[in-house]
Motif scaffolding. Structure first.
Motif, PDB file in Angstrom:
ATOM      1  N   GLU A   1       0.826  -1.203   0.000  1.00  0.00           N
ATOM      2  CA  GLU A   1       0.000   0.000   0.000  1.00  0.00           C
ATOM      3  C   GLU A   1       0.864   1.257   0.000  1.00  0.00           C
ATOM      4  OE1 GLU A   1      -3.313   0.318  -0.381  1.00  0.00           O
ATOM      5  OE2 GLU A   1      -3.201  -1.845  -0.788  1.00  0.00           O
ATOM      6  N   GLN A   2       2.003   1.198   0.692  1.00  0.00           N
ATOM      7  CA  GLN A   2       2.895   2.355   0.719  1.00  0.00           C
ATOM      8  C   GLN A   2       3.464   2.637  -0.668  1.00  0.00           C
ATOM      9  OE1 GLN A   2       3.751   4.535   3.597  1.00  0.00           O
ATOM     10  NE2 GLN A   2       4.075   5.594   1.666  1.00  0.00           N
ATOM     11  N   THR A   3       3.804   1.564  -1.385  1.00  0.00           N
ATOM     12  CA  THR A   3       4.283   1.728  -2.763  1.00  0.00           C
ATOM     13  C   THR A   3       3.216   2.395  -3.620  1.00  0.00           C
ATOM     14  OG1 THR A   3       5.757  -0.194  -2.646  1.00  0.00           O
ATOM     15  CG2 THR A   3       5.044   0.501  -4.835  1.00  0.00           C
ATOM     16  N   LYS A   4       1.982   1.934  -3.484  1.00  0.00           N
ATOM     17  CA  LYS A   4       0.880   2.503  -4.269  1.00  0.00           C
ATOM     18  C   LYS A   4       0.691   3.986  -3.954  1.00  0.00           C
ATOM     19  CE  LYS A   4      -1.633  -1.897  -4.543  1.00  0.00           C
ATOM     20  NZ  LYS A   4      -2.851  -2.633  -4.104  1.00  0.00           N
ATOM     21  N   LYS A   5       0.814   4.348  -2.688  1.00  0.00           N
ATOM     22  CA  LYS A   5       0.638   5.753  -2.299  1.00  0.00           C
ATOM     23  C   LYS A   5       1.715   6.632  -2.923  1.00  0.00           C
ATOM     24  CE  LYS A   5      -1.718   4.949   2.119  1.00  0.00           C
ATOM     25  NZ  LYS A   5      -1.616   5.064   3.602  1.00  0.00           N
ATOM     26  N   TYR A   6       2.959   6.156  -2.871  1.00  0.00           N
ATOM     27  CA  TYR A   6       4.035   6.949  -3.466  1.00  0.00           C
ATOM     28  C   TYR A   6       3.857   7.060  -4.980  1.00  0.00           C
ATOM     29  CZ  TYR A   6       6.923   7.442   0.738  1.00  0.00           C
ATOM     30  OH  TYR A   6       7.409   7.804   1.975  1.00  0.00           O
ATOM     31  N   ARG A   7       3.431   5.986  -5.609  1.00  0.00           N
ATOM     32  CA  ARG A   7       3.214   6.030  -7.060  1.00  0.00           C
ATOM     33  C   ARG A   7       2.073   6.981  -7.416  1.00  0.00           C
ATOM     34  NH1 ARG A   7       3.692  -0.361  -8.953  1.00  0.00           N
ATOM     35  NH2 ARG A   7       5.951  -0.568  -8.643  1.00  0.00           N
ATOM     36  N   GLU A   8       1.001   6.932  -6.653  1.00  0.00           N
ATOM     37  CA  GLU A   8      -0.119   7.852  -6.902  1.00  0.00           C
ATOM     38  C   GLU A   8       0.329   9.301  -6.737  1.00  0.00           C
ATOM     39  OE1 GLU A   8      -3.017   6.521  -4.126  1.00  0.00           O
ATOM     40  OE2 GLU A   8      -3.526   4.704  -5.264  1.00  0.00           O
ATOM     41  N   GLY A   9       1.178   9.533  -5.740  1.00  0.00           N
ATOM     42  CA  GLY A   9       1.702  10.876  -5.539  1.00  0.00           C
ATOM     43  C   GLY A   9       2.527  11.346  -6.724  1.00  0.00           C
ATOM     44  N   LEU A  10       3.323  10.441  -7.288  1.00  0.00           N
ATOM     45  CA  LEU A  10       4.138  10.788  -8.452  1.00  0.00           C
ATOM     46  C   LEU A  10       3.270  11.099  -9.669  1.00  0.00           C
ATOM     47  CD1 LEU A  10       7.043   8.200  -8.134  1.00  0.00           C
ATOM     48  CD2 LEU A  10       7.274  10.684  -8.054  1.00  0.00           C
ATOM     49  N   LEU A  11       2.221  10.324  -9.866  1.00  0.00           N
ATOM     50  CA  LEU A  11       1.334  10.573 -11.008  1.00  0.00           C
ATOM     51  C   LEU A  11       0.630  11.923 -10.876  1.00  0.00           C
ATOM     52  CD1 LEU A  11      -0.135   6.984 -11.434  1.00  0.00           C
ATOM     53  CD2 LEU A  11       1.368   8.176 -13.045  1.00  0.00           C
TER      54      LEU A  11
ATOM     55  N   LYS B   1       9.898  17.941  -5.733  1.00  0.00           N
ATOM     56  CA  LYS B   1       9.026  16.954  -5.084  1.00  0.00           C
ATOM     57  C   LYS B   1       9.138  15.586  -5.770  1.00  0.00           C
ATOM     58  CE  LYS B   1       5.579  20.275  -3.394  1.00  0.00           C
ATOM     59  NZ  LYS B   1       4.170  20.749  -3.519  1.00  0.00           N
ATOM     60  N   ILE B   2       9.256  15.595  -7.096  1.00  0.00           N
ATOM     61  CA  ILE B   2       9.432  14.335  -7.821  1.00  0.00           C
ATOM     62  C   ILE B   2      10.742  13.675  -7.410  1.00  0.00           C
ATOM     63  CG2 ILE B   2       9.852  13.325 -10.105  1.00  0.00           C
ATOM     64  CD1 ILE B   2       7.882  15.410 -11.230  1.00  0.00           C
ATOM     65  N   ARG B   3      11.803  14.470  -7.334  1.00  0.00           N
ATOM     66  CA  ARG B   3      13.106  13.932  -6.933  1.00  0.00           C
ATOM     67  C   ARG B   3      13.064  13.330  -5.527  1.00  0.00           C
ATOM     68  NH1 ARG B   3      17.426  15.769 -10.095  1.00  0.00           N
ATOM     69  NH2 ARG B   3      16.859  17.322 -11.662  1.00  0.00           N
ATOM     70  N   ALA B   4      12.272  13.921  -4.648  1.00  0.00           N
ATOM     71  CA  ALA B   4      12.200  13.435  -3.268  1.00  0.00           C
ATOM     72  C   ALA B   4      11.662  12.012  -3.194  1.00  0.00           C
ATOM     73  CB  ALA B   4      11.324  14.367  -2.433  1.00  0.00           C
ATOM     74  N   ILE B   5      10.864  11.616  -4.178  1.00  0.00           N
ATOM     75  CA  ILE B   5      10.301  10.257  -4.201  1.00  0.00           C
ATOM     76  C   ILE B   5      11.047   9.369  -5.195  1.00  0.00           C
ATOM     77  CG2 ILE B   5       8.233   8.865  -4.641  1.00  0.00           C
ATOM     78  CD1 ILE B   5       6.562  11.347  -3.965  1.00  0.00           C
ATOM     79  N   ALA B   6      11.209   9.870  -6.416  1.00  0.00           N
ATOM     80  CA  ALA B   6      11.757   9.052  -7.505  1.00  0.00           C
ATOM     81  C   ALA B   6      13.277   9.061  -7.558  1.00  0.00           C
ATOM     82  CB  ALA B   6      11.199   9.535  -8.842  1.00  0.00           C
ATOM     83  N   GLY B   7      13.916   9.858  -6.702  1.00  0.00           N
ATOM     84  CA  GLY B   7      15.372   9.917  -6.668  1.00  0.00           C
ATOM     85  C   GLY B   7      15.926  11.029  -7.528  1.00  0.00           C
ATOM     86  N   ASN B   8      15.502  11.071  -8.776  1.00  0.00           N
ATOM     87  CA  ASN B   8      15.937  12.101  -9.715  1.00  0.00           C
ATOM     88  C   ASN B   8      14.930  12.166 -10.852  1.00  0.00           C
ATOM     89  OD1 ASN B   8      16.577   9.852 -11.376  1.00  0.00           O
ATOM     90  ND2 ASN B   8      18.640   9.768 -10.520  1.00  0.00           N
ATOM     91  N   MET B   9      15.193  13.018 -11.825  1.00  0.00           N
ATOM     92  CA  MET B   9      14.247  13.155 -12.929  1.00  0.00           C
ATOM     93  C   MET B   9      14.354  12.012 -13.929  1.00  0.00           C
ATOM     94  SD  MET B   9      12.305  15.555 -12.152  1.00  0.00           S
ATOM     95  CE  MET B   9      11.396  15.762 -13.691  1.00  0.00           C
ATOM     96  N   ASN B  10      15.307  11.109 -13.735  1.00  0.00           N
ATOM     97  CA  ASN B  10      15.366   9.872 -14.513  1.00  0.00           C
ATOM     98  C   ASN B  10      14.614   8.739 -13.819  1.00  0.00           C
ATOM     99  OD1 ASN B  10      16.932  11.165 -16.395  1.00  0.00           O
ATOM    100  ND2 ASN B  10      18.873  10.445 -15.545  1.00  0.00           N
ATOM    101  N   LEU B  11      14.071   9.026 -12.646  1.00  0.00           N
ATOM    102  CA  LEU B  11      13.241   8.080 -11.886  1.00  0.00           C
ATOM    103  C   LEU B  11      14.031   6.844 -11.458  1.00  0.00           C
ATOM    104  CD1 LEU B  11      10.040   8.243 -14.155  1.00  0.00           C
ATOM    105  CD2 LEU B  11      10.811   9.882 -12.424  1.00  0.00           C
ATOM    106  N   SER B  12      15.288   7.031 -11.089  1.00  0.00           N
ATOM    107  CA  SER B  12      16.162   5.906 -10.764  1.00  0.00           C
ATOM    108  C   SER B  12      15.680   5.082  -9.578  1.00  0.00           C
ATOM    109  CB  SER B  12      17.578   6.412 -10.474  1.00  0.00           C
ATOM    110  OG  SER B  12      18.141   7.006 -11.608  1.00  0.00           O
ATOM    111  N   ASN B  13      14.854   5.669  -8.727  1.00  0.00           N
ATOM    112  CA  ASN B  13      14.413   4.962  -7.522  1.00  0.00           C
ATOM    113  C   ASN B  13      13.216   4.051  -7.770  1.00  0.00           C
ATOM    114  OD1 ASN B  13      14.735   4.375  -4.789  1.00  0.00           O
ATOM    115  ND2 ASN B  13      13.280   5.946  -4.139  1.00  0.00           N
ATOM    116  N   ILE B  14      12.592   4.162  -8.935  1.00  0.00           N
ATOM    117  CA  ILE B  14      11.375   3.396  -9.230  1.00  0.00           C
ATOM    118  C   ILE B  14      11.742   2.058  -9.858  1.00  0.00           C
ATOM    119  CG2 ILE B  14       9.237   3.375 -10.559  1.00  0.00           C
ATOM    120  CD1 ILE B  14       9.241   6.401 -10.489  1.00  0.00           C
ATOM    121  N   PHE B  15      11.094   0.982  -9.372  1.00  0.00           N
ATOM    122  CA  PHE B  15      11.410  -0.337  -9.925  1.00  0.00           C
ATOM    123  C   PHE B  15      10.210  -1.258  -9.745  1.00  0.00           C
ATOM    124  CE2 PHE B  15      14.204  -4.221 -10.270  1.00  0.00           C
ATOM    125  CZ  PHE B  15      14.703  -3.921 -11.525  1.00  0.00           C
TER     126      PHE B  15
END
Length: 412
Positions: free
Chosen positions: A311-321, A345-359
């Motif tokens: 659920e935490q993953t889903k919340k972070y993903r919804e926030g990114l969208l 704000k995107i960088r704070a979740i996804a790591g950077n604008m290349n979204l390196s933290n998302i998997f």
């Protein structure tokens, strides 16, 4: 100072990032999204973004003839970038330096706005350290026992290469995006040497000296040559071009591919890539739609193969969208201050604008200090042959996890 930014082909990520130039009082900035219809007028500095094709030469020459200075901003313009992987399929993505003379290059994916400002002002770039010097992981350069396409995120101190997990930090400089800070190996968007892919292959090949390689006897008495058989080395590195030459294929010295195109240039970028590399590639080239594009690749695979998502993953993903929508609004309004606020704000979740933290299955590094990282920590996933579809994206992978077919109906 009069600055015009011209977007040619591709994702517009660097074009959008250049909105931040509007916050520099001494620059009078105009963004031109259709350079082919630009009539031409004298300008102090012209900034070129997006990948280039030989057919763009006439329009580039028009810009050069009217400009005191021309700057290639970002890897797509400077070295071909990720879109040039389509050259394997006969396309001809070409660096600016091969089309017009006397241009300045600002490397990086994403290109760094601070370096662009220095280039515009005519100031030299600061001397950068190698990525290995600033990486928290430390290398021993011992011979590898195996090469790994995925690893569990348990060891945060050992160099990725020592873990058999290819990282091009050996031949790259420090950068703003710092994928390595988010448990993602470098793919060399800011090379520190010429022909960095070739040199990284040599370095990694040395580390892999103990890995089995199939050879066959040479009857002329010379050193044995590579055999046309599967072996541990080639099985572990099925996409040499995509991993070693992700941003620099046109400048690598390798010949243009002769494999017939399977679709659009964008789709051809993905053909031959590995499923575990897809999130980062989508994050690189999706422009203002990078988040939703990356999610489409990931979520259809997760759903089909029953990869558990917290659920935490889903919340972070919804926030990114949601942030992606806000980002597009800021871009449409050319609002530099809101753009910066949203990208932070995107960088704070996804790591950077290349979204390196998302998997697949979650995120690669902890997002907030108060989080229980285990709630959304990603893990090694199984490669499952099949066809996966999510809205505008449909792709097929083989049993090795290599993309064989893809259709992307959404324009980027």
């Amino acid at each position: 100072m009069d600055v015009k930014v011209f977007q040619f082909n591709g994702c517009e990520k660097c074009f959008n990032e250049s909105l931040l130039l509007k916050e520099v009082a001494k620059f009078k900035v105009e963004h031109i999204s259709d350079p082919k219809n630009w009539k031409g007028e004298k300008v102090d500095v012209s900034v070129i973004t997006g990948y280039l094709l030989p057919g763009d030469l006439e329009h580039l020459q028009n810009i050069k003839n009217n400009s005191s200075k021309v700057i290639a901003y970002g890897d797509c313009t400077a070295t071909g970038g990720v879109f040039a992987l389509a050259n394997q399929k006969g396309h001809d993505v070409t660096p600016l330096v091969n089309l017009i003379e006397d241009s300045i290059s600002v490397h990086g994916c994403l290109g760094e706005i601070e370096e662009l400002e220095l280039a515009i002002e005519g100031n030299g770039f600061p001397k950068l350290k190698s990525l290995c010097q600033v990486c928290s992981r430390k290398a021993t350069c011992d011979y590898l026992e195996s090469i790994n396409r995925q690893i569990e995120l348990e060891d945060s101190e050992t160099c990725f290469n020592d873990l058999g997990f290819l990282c091009s930090g050996f031949t790259a400089t420090e950068c703003k995006e710092r994928c390595v800070d988010y448990n993602t190996p470098c793919r060399g968007c800011k090379p520190s040497v010429d022909r960095s892919g070739i040199r990284m292959m040599a370095m990694f090949g040395t580390l892999a000296g103990n890995i089995e390689v199939a050879t066959e006897h040479n009857t002329n008495g010379a050193t044995d040559k590579l055999a046309d058989e599967d072996d541990d080395l080639t099985d572990s590195l099925p996409d040499i071009v995509g991993n070693f030459f992700r941003f620099t294929l046109p400048t690598s010295g390798l010949p243009k591919g002769r494999i017939p195109s399977s679709g659009t240039l964008l789709e051809d970028v993905f053909i031959g890539r590995l499923i575990e590399e897809v999130p980062l590639i989508a994050g690189l080239l999706g422009g203002a739609k990078s988040i939703s594009l990356t999610m489409k690749f990931i979520e259809t695979y997760e759903k089909a193969n029953q990869i558990e998502v917290s659920e935490q993953t889903k919340k972070y993903r919804e926030g990114l969208l949601q942030l992606e929508k806000e980002l597009q609004d800021a871009i449409d309004k050319e609002d530099a201050s809101v753009y910066k606020e949203v990208t932070d704000k995107i960088r704070a979740i996804a790591g950077n604008m290349n979204l390196s933290n998302i998997f697949f299955g979650g995120f690669k590094s902890q997002i907030n200090e108060g989080d229980n990282f285990d709630d959304y920590k990603t893990h090694i996933f199984e490669v499952v042959e099949g066809t996966y579809k999510n809205g505008s994206v449909e792709y097929s992978i083989d049993s090795e996890g290599i993309i064989k077919e893809i259709k992307i109906s959404e324009g980027l």
